[in-house]
Scaffold this active site. Structure first.
Site, PDB file in Angstrom:
ATOM      1  N   ASP A 159      65.230 -58.941  84.258  1.00 50.83           N
ATOM      2  CA  ASP A 159      65.489 -57.551  84.534  1.00 50.83           C
ATOM      3  C   ASP A 159      64.283 -56.928  84.494  1.00 50.83           C
ATOM      4  O   ASP A 159      63.301 -57.287  84.266  1.00 50.83           O
ATOM      5  CB  ASP A 159      66.440 -57.147  83.164  1.00 50.83           C
ATOM      6  CG  ASP A 159      67.991 -57.596  83.185  1.00 50.83           C
ATOM      7  OD1 ASP A 159      68.278 -57.961  84.220  1.00 50.83           O
ATOM      8  OD2 ASP A 159      68.511 -57.026  82.009  1.00 50.83           O
ATOM      9  N   LYS A 185      68.405 -54.118  87.217  1.00 54.20           N
ATOM     10  CA  LYS A 185      69.210 -53.533  85.982  1.00 54.20           C
ATOM     11  C   LYS A 185      68.347 -52.593  85.303  1.00 54.20           C
ATOM     12  O   LYS A 185      67.996 -52.668  84.202  1.00 54.20           O
ATOM     13  CB  LYS A 185      69.341 -54.559  85.181  1.00 54.20           C
ATOM     14  CG  LYS A 185      70.377 -55.512  85.620  1.00 54.20           C
ATOM     15  CD  LYS A 185      71.794 -55.003  86.172  1.00 54.20           C
ATOM     16  CE  LYS A 185      72.454 -54.727  85.190  1.00 54.20           C
ATOM     17  NZ  LYS A 185      73.885 -54.039  85.399  1.00 54.20           N
ATOM     18  N   MET A 226      68.990 -44.910  76.327  1.00 53.71           N
ATOM     19  CA  MET A 226      69.603 -44.629  77.702  1.00 53.71           C
ATOM     20  C   MET A 226      69.918 -43.185  77.643  1.00 53.71           C
ATOM     21  O   MET A 226      70.964 -42.751  78.390  1.00 53.71           O
ATOM     22  CB  MET A 226      70.561 -45.362  78.289  1.00 53.71           C
ATOM     23  CG  MET A 226      69.976 -46.762  78.375  1.00 53.71           C
ATOM     24  SD  MET A 226      71.398 -48.193  79.042  1.00 53.71           S
ATOM     25  CE  MET A 226      72.153 -48.376  77.215  1.00 53.71           C
TER      26      MET A 226
END
Length: 256
Positions: free
Chosen positions: A38, A60, A173
């Site tokens: 990733d 990702k 996030m």
């Protein structure tokens, strides 16, 4: 030549500092036939990979989707059937908002042997690197780790529940939803609750902004903080400043 057993091992790469990957993870990387990695994986970790293995970057990260999740799932199975041992290298821990469980389920359904190597989660390690404990006697008896963005691209409803508690709240996030997060905590009368935002935690590019619920958005703008970053809300954030103050006092005494 005997065909290799198709296998998927999902491996946690840790939060960014290459020293925070586990010994078991390194052993698995040395055995890999294919490694899918990733954007949040420190590229220096690829030095541990079997030199004969195929390396595939699958992105990702927000704004960096080289492959969609369905394509990654299919790639895992295809490479497993043709090459043997596929290692899916993910930042942090693959079972904490890493979709590792989904990939293992898909691979198992297509008759691949599956295994997981846990990683050190950024939700724990990144605050710790900044001397912010998620629990501290007398300050916090528990902590929440919450995704800032659900699969519907909305703020998780759990943030509103967490704002009502006395627990430390760690949001991954969540930078795109920071204003909404602030409003939820203000609604609970927590205007002066300490907040830390840590970008690129545990790496040489690490940046931090510390303030309160009322001031953090201004601090983010002033310092230019952005993803990838972790938001920590709770009284334990003050522990960092207390330690810094003690260290300064010790230094001053030594000079005198």
């Amino acid at each position: 030549m005997m065909k290799k057993q198709p296998k998927l091992t999902v491996v946690g790469a840790g939060p960014g500092d290459t020293d925070l990957i586990t010994l078991k993870a390194i052993k698995v990387l040395k055995q890999a036939d294919v490694v899918l990695y990733d954007a949040l994986v420190n590229p220096k970790l690829l030095n541990f990979v079997n030199p004969l293995a195929e390396l595939i970057f699958v992105g990702k990260r927000k704004g960096c989707y080289r492959y969609q999740q369905e394509q990654i799932n299919e790639l895992i199975v295809q490479r497993g059937l043709t090459h043997g041992h596929v290692v899916r290298l993910k930042g942090g821990d693959p079972f904490i908002f890493g979709r590792g469980a989904e990939e293992m389920q898909y691979a198992a359904a297509h008759e691949l042997e599956v295994a997981v190597v846990p990683g050190i989660s950024s939700s724990l390690a990144v605050p710790a690197y900044q001397n912010i404990p998620l629990t501290k006697r007398g300050s916090a008896e528990s902590f929440w780790v919450i995704t800032g963005t659900t699969k519907e691209h909305q703020l998780s409803n759990d943030v509103a529940l967490a704002a009502k508690s006395n627990a430390t709240v760690v949001i991954l996030m969540g930078m795109g939803k920071l204003a909404e997060i602030v409003r939820l905590f203000q609604r609970e009368g927590k205007d002066t609750l300490p907040v830390a935002i840590i970008q690129n935690g545990t790496t040489p590019e690490e940046k931090i902004g510390v303030g309160t619920v009322n001031t953090i958005t201004t601090i983010v703008q002033k310092k230019g903080l952005s993803n990838p970053a972790i938001i920590v809300l709770g009284s334990v954030v003050s522990h960092r400043q207390e330690l810094l103050q003690l260290q300064r006092e010790i230094t001053l005494k030594a000079v005198v």
